[in-house]
Design a protein around this motif. Structure first.
Motif, PDB file in Angstrom:
ATOM      1  N   GLU A   1      41.413 -18.597 -13.998  1.00  0.00           N
ATOM      2  CA  GLU A   1      40.053 -19.015 -13.706  1.00  0.00           C
ATOM      3  C   GLU A   1      39.247 -17.944 -12.981  1.00  0.00           C
ATOM      4  O   GLU A   1      38.029 -17.900 -13.076  1.00  0.00           O
ATOM      5  N   GLY A   2      39.910 -17.095 -12.233  1.00  0.00           N
ATOM      6  CA  GLY A   2      39.203 -16.060 -11.492  1.00  0.00           C
ATOM      7  C   GLY A   2      40.092 -14.854 -11.278  1.00  0.00           C
ATOM      8  O   GLY A   2      41.265 -14.831 -11.683  1.00  0.00           O
ATOM      9  N   ILE A   3      39.549 -13.856 -10.617  1.00  0.00           N
ATOM     10  CA  ILE A   3      40.250 -12.579 -10.480  1.00  0.00           C
ATOM     11  C   ILE A   3      41.542 -12.722  -9.684  1.00  0.00           C
ATOM     12  O   ILE A   3      42.536 -12.037  -9.957  1.00  0.00           O
ATOM     13  N   GLN A   4      41.583 -13.652  -8.728  1.00  0.00           N
ATOM     14  CA  GLN A   4      42.808 -13.844  -7.948  1.00  0.00           C
ATOM     15  C   GLN A   4      43.915 -14.422  -8.815  1.00  0.00           C
ATOM     16  O   GLN A   4      45.092 -14.044  -8.683  1.00  0.00           O
ATOM     17  N   GLU A   5      43.570 -15.313  -9.737  1.00  0.00           N
ATOM     18  CA  GLU A   5      44.588 -15.866 -10.627  1.00  0.00           C
ATOM     19  C   GLU A   5      45.098 -14.804 -11.608  1.00  0.00           C
ATOM     20  O   GLU A   5      46.272 -14.828 -11.994  1.00  0.00           O
ATOM     21  N   TRP A   6      44.235 -13.877 -11.994  1.00  0.00           N
ATOM     22  CA  TRP A   6      44.708 -12.744 -12.802  1.00  0.00           C
ATOM     23  C   TRP A   6      45.717 -11.916 -12.000  1.00  0.00           C
ATOM     24  O   TRP A   6      46.774 -11.528 -12.511  1.00  0.00           O
ATOM     25  N   ALA A   7      45.401 -11.658 -10.750  1.00  0.00           N
ATOM     26  CA  ALA A   7      46.316 -10.888  -9.899  1.00  0.00           C
ATOM     27  C   ALA A   7      47.638 -11.632  -9.729  1.00  0.00           C
ATOM     28  O   ALA A   7      48.714 -11.027  -9.782  1.00  0.00           O
ATOM     29  N   ASN A   8      47.567 -12.941  -9.549  1.00  0.00           N
ATOM     30  CA  ASN A   8      48.789 -13.741  -9.401  1.00  0.00           C
ATOM     31  C   ASN A   8      49.644 -13.670 -10.664  1.00  0.00           C
ATOM     32  O   ASN A   8      50.875 -13.593 -10.603  1.00  0.00           O
ATOM     33  N   ALA A   9      48.981 -13.711 -11.822  1.00  0.00           N
ATOM     34  CA  ALA A   9      49.715 -13.657 -13.088  1.00  0.00           C
ATOM     35  C   ALA A   9      50.393 -12.300 -13.266  1.00  0.00           C
ATOM     36  O   ALA A   9      51.546 -12.217 -13.706  1.00  0.00           O
ATOM     37  N   PHE A  10      49.691 -11.218 -12.932  1.00  0.00           N
ATOM     38  CA  PHE A  10      50.286  -9.883 -13.021  1.00  0.00           C
ATOM     39  C   PHE A  10      51.482  -9.773 -12.076  1.00  0.00           C
ATOM     40  O   PHE A  10      52.524  -9.216 -12.430  1.00  0.00           O
ATOM     41  N   GLN A  11      51.339 -10.325 -10.864  1.00  0.00           N
ATOM     42  CA  GLN A  11      52.420 -10.243  -9.893  1.00  0.00           C
ATOM     43  C   GLN A  11      53.619 -11.057 -10.355  1.00  0.00           C
ATOM     44  O   GLN A  11      54.778 -10.645 -10.159  1.00  0.00           O
ATOM     45  N   GLU A  12      53.366 -12.198 -10.991  1.00  0.00           N
ATOM     46  CA  GLU A  12      54.447 -13.018 -11.524  1.00  0.00           C
ATOM     47  C   GLU A  12      55.259 -12.232 -12.547  1.00  0.00           C
ATOM     48  O   GLU A  12      56.496 -12.291 -12.568  1.00  0.00           O
ATOM     49  N   VAL A  13      54.569 -11.483 -13.392  1.00  0.00           N
ATOM     50  CA  VAL A  13      55.258 -10.654 -14.392  1.00  0.00           C
ATOM     51  C   VAL A  13      56.061  -9.551 -13.708  1.00  0.00           C
ATOM     52  O   VAL A  13      57.218  -9.288 -14.061  1.00  0.00           O
ATOM     53  N   LEU A  14      55.454  -8.902 -12.727  1.00  0.00           N
ATOM     54  CA  LEU A  14      56.151  -7.816 -12.022  1.00  0.00           C
ATOM     55  C   LEU A  14      57.388  -8.328 -11.297  1.00  0.00           C
ATOM     56  O   LEU A  14      58.436  -7.666 -11.277  1.00  0.00           O
ATOM     57  N   ASP A  15      57.274  -9.499 -10.710  1.00  0.00           N
ATOM     58  CA  ASP A  15      58.406 -10.058  -9.971  1.00  0.00           C
ATOM     59  C   ASP A  15      59.518 -10.518 -10.906  1.00  0.00           C
ATOM     60  O   ASP A  15      60.668 -10.703 -10.468  1.00  0.00           O
ATOM     61  N   GLY A  16      59.176 -10.726 -12.164  1.00  0.00           N
ATOM     62  CA  GLY A  16      60.182 -11.154 -13.141  1.00  0.00           C
ATOM     63  C   GLY A  16      60.632 -12.584 -12.955  1.00  0.00           C
ATOM     64  O   GLY A  16      61.657 -12.994 -13.515  1.00  0.00           O
ATOM     65  N   ASP A  17      59.862 -13.358 -12.165  1.00  0.00           N
ATOM     66  CA  ASP A  17      60.260 -14.745 -11.898  1.00  0.00           C
ATOM     67  C   ASP A  17      59.741 -15.659 -13.010  1.00  0.00           C
ATOM     68  O   ASP A  17      58.969 -16.590 -12.776  1.00  0.00           O
ATOM     69  N   ILE A  18      60.144 -15.363 -14.239  1.00  0.00           N
ATOM     70  CA  ILE A  18      59.667 -16.092 -15.419  1.00  0.00           C
ATOM     71  C   ILE A  18      60.857 -16.397 -16.326  1.00  0.00           C
ATOM     72  O   ILE A  18      61.737 -15.566 -16.524  1.00  0.00           O
ATOM     73  N   ASP A  19      60.859 -17.578 -16.864  1.00  0.00           N
ATOM     74  CA  ASP A  19      61.854 -17.937 -17.879  1.00  0.00           C
ATOM     75  C   ASP A  19      61.392 -17.338 -19.206  1.00  0.00           C
ATOM     76  O   ASP A  19      60.767 -18.001 -20.029  1.00  0.00           O
ATOM     77  N   TRP A  20      61.693 -16.053 -19.403  1.00  0.00           N
ATOM     78  CA  TRP A  20      61.159 -15.344 -20.558  1.00  0.00           C
ATOM     79  C   TRP A  20      61.541 -16.020 -21.872  1.00  0.00           C
ATOM     80  O   TRP A  20      60.703 -16.182 -22.763  1.00  0.00           O
ATOM     81  N   GLN A  21      62.781 -16.404 -22.010  1.00  0.00           N
ATOM     82  CA  GLN A  21      63.221 -17.005 -23.264  1.00  0.00           C
ATOM     83  C   GLN A  21      62.451 -18.292 -23.553  1.00  0.00           C
ATOM     84  O   GLN A  21      61.976 -18.522 -24.664  1.00  0.00           O
ATOM     85  N   GLY A  22      62.323 -19.121 -22.533  1.00  0.00           N
ATOM     86  CA  GLY A  22      61.620 -20.383 -22.715  1.00  0.00           C
ATOM     87  C   GLY A  22      60.131 -20.195 -22.950  1.00  0.00           C
ATOM     88  O   GLY A  22      59.526 -20.874 -23.799  1.00  0.00           O
TER      89      GLY A  22
END
Length: 371
Positions: free
Chosen positions: A318-339
């Protein structure tokens, strides 16, 4: 007795063949005999793929083909076709055949908001033509929810029918996100003069510049000159500050193979103008069909994909902070990539494949003919 097959003729991108145009050398004589084909992505995706699926179904009761002026049709579909010649034909056909207008841009709403490139804002004449087509035709197909909504004010028989992806382009299973890359590949594809959209997340791209590699699939970068100032200069400054790879667009198949190499698809959008409100989901459906997790703006079509996928395989920011959060989520690798990757493929398979959309298209055409 076998039911008669309804004949449906398509006019695409305003390419209406006439003997007058043949005489003036504006179209090939074969176009009058066989129909005037279009090499555009609209013609390929919203006619060729749909027609192939409908015509292959022996129970469909319809035959889709390019419009030939000398043939009689049960219905004629004006696909992105609304010039004065098309309007005149739609008026002429009113009592002879069912007519439908397929609208892919919001030409109905008066242009409002910044114009980021030359020709972005619909003209007064384009608005007049679109409204006339919608009022004249028996039905309107809106290529996005937004377009269908605004078009319904001019034609009560209006239906939203999304873009589509052929089953052959879907990944059978999700590939790895990226292998051995020092930086996360961010994937963006489109016309080069629309790269101005990257400015919508300029702060985040600069903040994470040391961690990302921007892979831009587009036509010649000379098209950047179409972008209006000051956005053109700002974009060039941004690209100069990032790790950027320009990959010339060749074919859709090559683009899908590029998505197989891994990365995160991004589609930021400025939502402060009427033109961008009407975009379809195709820009994100293609990478998602190959299992690419996608980060994008809350454009209405994108939000519909997120709703259908229950926010799996996609992040709406929704805004620039949520973009930053999404990028950080990818960098942290805290994602169920397969799912997440499987969810990206699945939402396209269930809701946006050609087989699914062709049936929606056929049903609406049949409904308008029967009305």
């Amino acid at each position: 007795m076998r039911k008669r097959t309804a004949k449906i003729g398509f006019i695409i991108d305003g390419q209406l063949p006439t003997l007058r145009k043949v005489a003036k050398g504006r179209c090939h004589p074969g176009s009058w005999l066989c129909g005037w084909d279009s090499c555009s992505s609209i013609g390929m995706m919203r006619f060729e793929w749909i027609a192939e699926a409908v015509n292959a179904d022996s129970t469909a009761g319809m035959r889709y083909e390019l419009y030939r002026p000398w043939k009689r049709y049960d219905a004629v579909i004006f696909q992105k076709s609304m010039d004065d010649d098309c309007i005149a034909l739609a008026e002429e056909l009113r009592g002879k055949a069912t007519t439908l207008f397929d609208a892919n841009v919001d030409y109905f709403t008066p242009a409002d908001g910044p114009s980021y490139f030359a020709g972005m804002a619909p003209t007064t004449d384009q608005r007049r033509q679109a409204i006339r087509m919608a009022e004249t035709c028996h039905g309107v197909i809106g290529d996005s929810l937004h377009i269908a909504e605004v078009a319904s004010a001019y034609c009560p028989k209006t239906c939203y029918i999304p873009d589509n992806v052929p089953e052959r382009l879907l990944a059978k299973h999700a590939t790895t996100q990226w292998v051995g890359a020092r930086k996360i590949p961010l994937l963006w594809s489109g016309q080069a003069h629309k790269m101005f959209e990257l400015l919508a997340i300029r702060d985040v791209l600069e903040q994470y510049s040391g961690h990302i590699r921007l892979r831009l699939v587009a036509n010649s970068l000379e098209a950047l000159d179409r972008i209006a100032e000051p956005y053109r200069s700002e974009l060039k400054e941004l690209l100069a500050a990032l790790d950027v790879e320009h990959i010339p667009f060749t074919t859709l198949e090559d683009l899908m193979q590029l998505y197989d190499q891994g990365g995160i698809a991004v589609s930021p959008r400025f939502l402060d103008n009427t033109y961008n409100q009407g975009h379809t989901e195709w820009k994100i459906a293609l990478p998602m069909a190959r299992g690419r997790v996608t980060i994008c703006s809350p454009q209405r079509s994108y939000s519909e994909v997120a709703r259908l996928s229950e926010n799996r395989g996609i992040r709406i920011c929704e805004g620039i902070q949520e973009w930053a959060n999404a990028f950080q989520e990818v960098l942290d690798g805290d994602i169920d990539w397969q799912g997440e990757q499987a969810a990206a493929i699945n939402v396209v398979r269930e809701h946006y494949t050609t087989r699914v959309i062709a049936e929606q298209h056929r049903q609406f055409v049949a409904e308008v003919i029967a009305a």
